[in-house]
Design a protein around this motif. Structure first.
Motif, PDB file in Angstrom:
ATOM      1  N   GLU A   1      28.617  29.040  38.026  1.00 26.74           N
ATOM      2  CA  GLU A   1      28.810  28.923  39.468  1.00 26.74           C
ATOM      3  C   GLU A   1      30.273  28.630  39.803  1.00 26.74           C
ATOM      4  N   LEU A   2      30.924  27.830  38.974  1.00 28.03           N
ATOM      5  CA  LEU A   2      32.355  27.582  39.179  1.00 28.03           C
ATOM      6  C   LEU A   2      33.160  28.849  38.925  1.00 28.03           C
ATOM      7  N   CYS A   3      32.756  29.623  37.917  1.00 24.78           N
ATOM      8  CA  CYS A   3      33.427  30.902  37.646  1.00 24.78           C
ATOM      9  C   CYS A   3      33.276  31.839  38.842  1.00 24.78           C
ATOM     10  N   LYS A   4      32.084  31.875  39.390  1.00 25.95           N
ATOM     11  CA  LYS A   4      31.833  32.701  40.573  1.00 25.95           C
ATOM     12  C   LYS A   4      32.762  32.292  41.715  1.00 25.95           C
ATOM     13  N   SER A   5      32.893  30.988  41.931  1.00 24.51           N
ATOM     14  CA  SER A   5      33.775  30.504  42.994  1.00 24.51           C
ATOM     15  C   SER A   5      35.220  30.915  42.739  1.00 24.51           C
ATOM     16  N   MET A   6      35.655  30.828  41.487  1.00 25.33           N
ATOM     17  CA  MET A   6      37.022  31.226  41.154  1.00 25.33           C
ATOM     18  C   MET A   6      37.279  32.684  41.510  1.00 25.33           C
ATOM     19  N   TYR A   7      36.322  33.555  41.167  1.00 23.52           N
ATOM     20  CA  TYR A   7      36.502  34.973  41.466  1.00 23.52           C
ATOM     21  C   TYR A   7      36.494  35.232  42.973  1.00 23.52           C
ATOM     22  N   GLN A   8      35.711  34.468  43.703  1.00 23.21           N
ATOM     23  CA  GLN A   8      35.680  34.631  45.158  1.00 23.21           C
ATOM     24  C   GLN A   8      36.982  34.177  45.804  1.00 23.21           C
ATOM     25  N   LEU A   9      37.692  33.294  45.126  1.00 23.69           N
ATOM     26  CA  LEU A   9      38.937  32.746  45.668  1.00 23.69           C
ATOM     27  C   LEU A   9      40.182  33.419  45.122  1.00 23.69           C
ATOM     28  N   GLN A  10      40.031  34.451  44.282  1.00 25.55           N
ATOM     29  CA  GLN A  10      41.178  35.035  43.609  1.00 25.55           C
ATOM     30  C   GLN A  10      42.046  35.910  44.519  1.00 25.55           C
ATOM     31  N   GLY A  11      41.541  36.289  45.678  1.00 22.36           N
ATOM     32  CA  GLY A  11      42.315  37.105  46.599  1.00 22.36           C
ATOM     33  C   GLY A  11      42.132  38.593  46.346  1.00 22.36           C
ATOM     34  N   LYS A  12      42.659  39.407  47.261  1.00 22.33           N
ATOM     35  CA  LYS A  12      42.512  40.859  47.167  1.00 22.33           C
ATOM     36  C   LYS A  12      43.332  41.445  46.023  1.00 22.33           C
ATOM     37  N   ILE A  13      44.443  40.793  45.697  1.00 20.21           N
ATOM     38  CA  ILE A  13      45.282  41.249  44.583  1.00 20.21           C
ATOM     39  C   ILE A  13      45.362  40.091  43.594  1.00 20.21           C
ATOM     40  N   PRO A  14      44.408  39.987  42.663  1.00 13.45           N
ATOM     41  CA  PRO A  14      44.375  38.836  41.756  1.00 13.45           C
ATOM     42  C   PRO A  14      45.643  38.720  40.920  1.00 13.45           C
ATOM     43  N   ILE A  15      46.047  37.479  40.709  1.00 12.09           N
ATOM     44  CA  ILE A  15      47.234  37.203  39.911  1.00 12.09           C
ATOM     45  C   ILE A  15      46.790  36.661  38.561  1.00 12.09           C
ATOM     46  N   ARG A  16      47.310  37.233  37.494  1.00 14.72           N
ATOM     47  CA  ARG A  16      46.986  36.799  36.143  1.00 14.72           C
ATOM     48  C   ARG A  16      48.290  36.633  35.370  1.00 14.72           C
ATOM     49  N   ILE A  17      48.835  35.422  35.405  1.00 16.06           N
ATOM     50  CA  ILE A  17      50.099  35.150  34.730  1.00 16.06           C
ATOM     51  C   ILE A  17      49.806  34.951  33.252  1.00 16.06           C
ATOM     52  N   ALA A  18      49.861  36.022  32.495  1.00 11.78           N
ATOM     53  CA  ALA A  18      49.574  35.960  31.067  1.00 11.78           C
ATOM     54  C   ALA A  18      50.481  36.955  30.341  1.00 11.78           C
ATOM     55  N   MET A  19      50.664  36.724  29.048  1.00 14.11           N
ATOM     56  CA  MET A  19      51.517  37.572  28.216  1.00 14.11           C
ATOM     57  C   MET A  19      52.905  37.730  28.826  1.00 14.11           C
ATOM     58  N   GLU A  20      53.451  36.610  29.268  1.00 15.83           N
ATOM     59  CA  GLU A  20      54.787  36.626  29.860  1.00 15.83           C
ATOM     60  C   GLU A  20      55.866  37.133  28.905  1.00 15.83           C
ATOM     61  N   PRO A  21      55.781  36.828  27.593  1.00 15.19           N
ATOM     62  CA  PRO A  21      56.788  37.393  26.681  1.00 15.19           C
ATOM     63  C   PRO A  21      56.827  38.916  26.719  1.00 15.19           C
ATOM     64  N   LEU A  22      55.651  39.549  26.850  1.00 20.70           N
ATOM     65  CA  LEU A  22      55.615  41.011  26.956  1.00 20.70           C
ATOM     66  C   LEU A  22      56.274  41.465  28.250  1.00 20.70           C
ATOM     67  N   HIS A  23      56.030  40.732  29.336  1.00 20.68           N
ATOM     68  CA  HIS A  23      56.661  41.076  30.605  1.00 20.68           C
ATOM     69  C   HIS A  23      58.182  40.911  30.520  1.00 20.68           C
ATOM     70  N   ASN A  24      58.628  39.856  29.858  1.00 20.94           N
ATOM     71  CA  ASN A  24      60.073  39.651  29.689  1.00 20.94           C
ATOM     72  C   ASN A  24      60.697  40.805  28.912  1.00 20.94           C
TER      73      ASN A  24
END
Length: 523
Positions: free
Chosen positions: A109-132
């Protein structure tokens, strides 16, 4: 300045003001579960009240990850999640490794709430070294960084271009014949790898699965055969270098992002190794992309299968290039999923025999071709794959960076906080799955007489490919590859396992570590 010093400076400057802010802020200013401001019916508690390991002044929880003294030292990601859940409950806060705390969710249920609150363009700050790395190689990426590391409108624009050519079932069906031919070749090769005395595969069979995955993805992305399945492939071949570098990329990215170090020189060395590995991957990929483009110019056959590259070249050459690079770097996930799948089938004889009955019904002869119609008639095959991915998920959770101040579980979560839905832990929880340690494909088959609890599986417990618009764009291709592999292996062999439980390593992705010494008996 070292990461530790930067962290200490941030704690000194922010710790006490934030504490005062949370304690004195009026409840009217907190957002509610529905993300509205000013609802006083919910008494939100401050972020610092979320249960979790107690952080020390200045160093936070860094000491818990240090050698000899740290309870989390040398603990893999999945084990860490389980430890946090068992000790602190369904919502856990971990301070001290990033500027913002990380919030772990262990309730659907908490996971469900997180997805409902993620916004229209979800942000996933991960694998930053690859982005760099990609930002550092502007001559290659030219401001388009792909689906893995892009954010915001840049990500949305890229996704809108590539989505129609990656997600539609019709597009996936067009590549079934290609993957069938490659898997046929792979199964023929398997027979030559068996020890004549023990009928077992060699210790390095996992590497053969990597080759199969690279060959498959190269065919889908470029309509080009790299030649990975040739016998005695050289160590310095493009295919083997690509395989080694992709594994190194995941390992180094994990070390840079998640293994605390007080020595800046360690991060510099890891970054240098990472950039070197990615340069090799891009160099090899560029060569095969160029070969594929030349073949496109030479070929005028309207009846042939069109590669992803060719479809995207009609839209935007730079998008086509970056998406092709992303596809060729994704081979690690499918190959490890395949290794775990074969293990679960080999280790469960009754399930294998039931699976074989279905396989024989759609493939009465070993030479019967696998077509899109065949893939529509294999519910037990699909159930076997889903159950394997429950027990061996490729990733341990789904991360979202909160786009605004929100509330979760009755707590205030500030904008910019990383929140992780820990699906790998939930998938093994007896609250949500009966007999969670057992391999039961029937739980995924509707109206199965052997297992009738399908309807009780919570929608937000099992998420092997992610959720929503940021779900894995290659899901349908990965499932198709696994289905064809399982069909061909089970139609040709009885597969056995005579060793202990499958060992794996849990980092950014879960990888098989046990030597896959399957015993294969020809049918």
């Amino acid at each position: 300045m070292t990461r530790a010093r930067v962290f200490i400076r941030e704690v000194n400057s922010l710790r006490f003001p934030l504490k005062m802010q949370f304690r004195t802020r009026s409840i009217r200013n907190y957002p509610t579960e529905s993300n509205e401001i000013g609802d006083t019916s919910i008494n939100l508690r401050p972020t610092e009240d979320i249960p979790g390991p107690k952080a020390l002044p200045l160093i936070g929880n860094l000491f818990r990850f240090m050698p000899y003294i740290g309870e989390y030292y040398n603990v893999n990601v999945l084990t860490l999640m389980r430890m946090l859940h068992e000790k602190y409950g369904n919502i856990v806060k971990l301070d001290g490794l990033k500027k913002q705390p990380t919030i772990f969710l262990f309730c659907p249920e908490l996971c469900k709430s997180m997805y409902q609150l993620q916004g229209k363009i979800p942000i996933r700050i991960a694998m930053e070294p690859l982005h760099n790395y990609r930002k550092n190689r502007e001559d290659i990426y030219k401001g388009q960084y792909g689906l893995t590391t892009s954010q915001g409108e840049l990500w949305k624009e890229f996704r809108s271009k590539v989505g129609p050519h990656m997600m539609r079932p019709k597009i996936v069906k067009m590549h079934v014949a290609q993957i069938h031919d490659i898997t046929n070749e792979f199964v023929d090769k398997i027979s030559t790898l068996l020890d004549p005395k023990t009928l077992e595969l060699p210790d390095d069979f996992m590497n053969e699965l990597y080759k199969w995955s690279v060959e498959s993805m190269c065919s889908i992305a470029l309509n080009y055969r790299m030649g990975c399945l040739k016998s005695n492939l050289a160590i310095d071949s493009d295919a083997q270098i690509m395989i080694n570098c992709v594994k190194e990329m995941f390992d180094l990215t994990y070390r840079i992002e998640n293994v605390p170090s007080l020595l800046e020189i360690n991060n510099r060395r890891n970054y240098q190794k990472l950039f070197n590995a990615l340069d090799k991957i891009n160099g090899i990929s560029a060569k095969y992309i160029e070969n594929a483009k030349n073949n496109i110019l030479k070929t005028a056959d309207a009846d042939r299968d069109y590669s992803i590259l060719e479809k995207l070249l009609c839209i935007d050459e730079q998008t086509a290039l970056v998406m092709a690079l992303d596809i060729l770097m994704s081979t690690d996930t499918t190959s490890n999923a395949a290794g775990a799948l074969l293990y679960h089938i080999a280790n469960n004889k009754e399930k294998q025999e039931k699976l074989r009955k279905e396989v024989m019904s759609v493939l009465p002869d070993k030479t019967t071709p696998i077509t899109p119609d065949v893939l529509e008639k294999i519910p037990y095959v699909k159930g076997c794959i889903k159950e394997s991915m429950r027990l061996f998920p490729i990733t341990n959770g789904i991360l979202r960076n909160m786009p605004k101040d929100v509330s979760l579980g009755g707590y205030f979560i500030p904008k910019g906080t990383n929140v992780i839905a820990c699906h790998a832990v939930l998938s093994m929880d007896p609250k949500y799955f009966a007999c969670p340690m057992e391999y039961i494909p029937e739980r995924w088959i509707r109206d199965s007489p052997e297992f009738s609890s399908h309807k009780s599986i919570h929608t937000y417990v099992y998420m092997p490919f992610g959720y929503g618009v940021r779900a894995c764009i290659g899901q349908r291709f990965a499932e198709m590859e696994l289905e064809i592999l399982l069909l061909k292996v089970i139609r040709n062999f009885r597969i056995e396992w005579h060793y202990g439980p499958l060992e794996h390593e849990s980092q950014i992705v879960n990888t098989v570590k046990s030597p896959l010494r399957f015993k294969l008996i020809d049918l």
